[in-house]
Design a protein around this motif. Structure first.
Motif: not given
Length: 277
Positions: A131-142, A207-220
């Motif tokens: 699965d590509s990242l695009e495939d995973l985007l299509r095949k999941t809920k978030v 307490l803190k701010d956070g960003a999804s880019s911290e997760v290997l650049g992209n959670p996908l």
């Protein structure tokens, strides 16, 4: 049926030694009793990734409950450095430890918990290493999530060794998640998942701010890593299983009181109360 050298080697990596089996049983006892172990008592038992995942697999079996999904840890350079690692790791999580927000967790259910803010994926169909990242985007809920890491070892953060973290189901505790929606309905591109911001509050104080880019650049990327890792180990990620994909920020100690994590990009919020009784 012909048995190849690769089959023999794979079987060897799956067989627990006596000491590994004993560690799995001790971890399970601590999981049930909440009497913490000392890492120093198990020095030299798990010294590589294969041994650590063997212990985790046996620990998961001892829980005698359906695996509801997985958590991915060490998804930022900072957390990898803290645990002397150059890659993520994962832990299997039983179904009852994925709980929907809002929820109250009681202190008696916990040992030494932390709070992490994450993006959770749910597979709408079986996922594949192809699965590509695009495939995973299509095949999941978030969904938005607050993961509650918790270890069977005392004084574990951040001193527990990487292989013991692996053995202890990636120090899995609970995952509290918010409303789930189709990922490709909320996000119009793969890149959009790398632009989510969050805020973590305790008793109304930020307490803190956070960003999804911290997760290997992209959670996908984290999800894709896990799918490939599980498939390599002969246990593909199945429809209905959830994945807590990695923290947006360095964890906080999960003290008693009201916790809230808010997310932009329409992802929503998570509410968690920790009660001392």
């Amino acid at each position: 049926m012909e048995v190849t050298l690769m089959d023999t080697q794979k079987q060897a990596t799956m067989e627990l030694s006596t000491k590994e089996n004993e560690l799995a049983e001790k971890l399970f006892n601590a999981y049930q009793s909440h009497n913490a172990l000392k890492e120093s008592d198990y020095k030299g038992v798990v010294t590589d990734e294969d041994a650590a995942y063997r212990v985790q697999k046996r620990l998961t079996e001892l829980k005698n409950e359906e695996v509801g999904g997985y958590k991915v840890s060490l998804t930022s350079k900072q957390t990898q450095d803290m645990f002397d690692s150059d890659s993520p790791l994962y832990g299997a999580q039983v179904k009852s430890h994925f709980v929907q927000s809002p929820v109250t967790l009681h202190r008696a259910q916990l040992m030494e918990p932390l709070a992490e803010v994450e993006m959770l994926f749910t597979a709408k169909e079986d996922l594949s290493s192809k699965d590509s990242l695009e495939d995973l985007l299509r095949k999941t809920k978030v969904a938005p999530a607050v993961e509650v890491p918790d270890s069977r070892f005392s004084d574990w953060f951040p001193s527990l060794s990487k292989y013991m973290v692996m053995a202890d189901a990636a120090v899995g505790g609970y995952v509290v998640y918010g409303q789930e929606v189709d990922a490709n309905r909320l996000f119009d591109s793969v890149d959009a998942l790398a632009k989510v911001k969050c805020q973590l509050f305790h008793d109304g104080k930020k307490l803190k701010d956070g960003a999804s880019s911290e997760v290997l650049g992209n959670p996908l990327n984290s999800l894709q890593w896990l799918v490939k890792k599980l498939e390599d180990q002969g246990q593909p990620l199945r429809a209905g299983q959830r994945v807590s994909s990695g923290t947006f920020l360095l964890p906080e100690s999960l003290t008693d009181g009201e916790w809230k994590a808010t997310f932009d990009q329409g992802l929503g919020a998570v509410f968690l109360n920790v009660s001392k009784d």
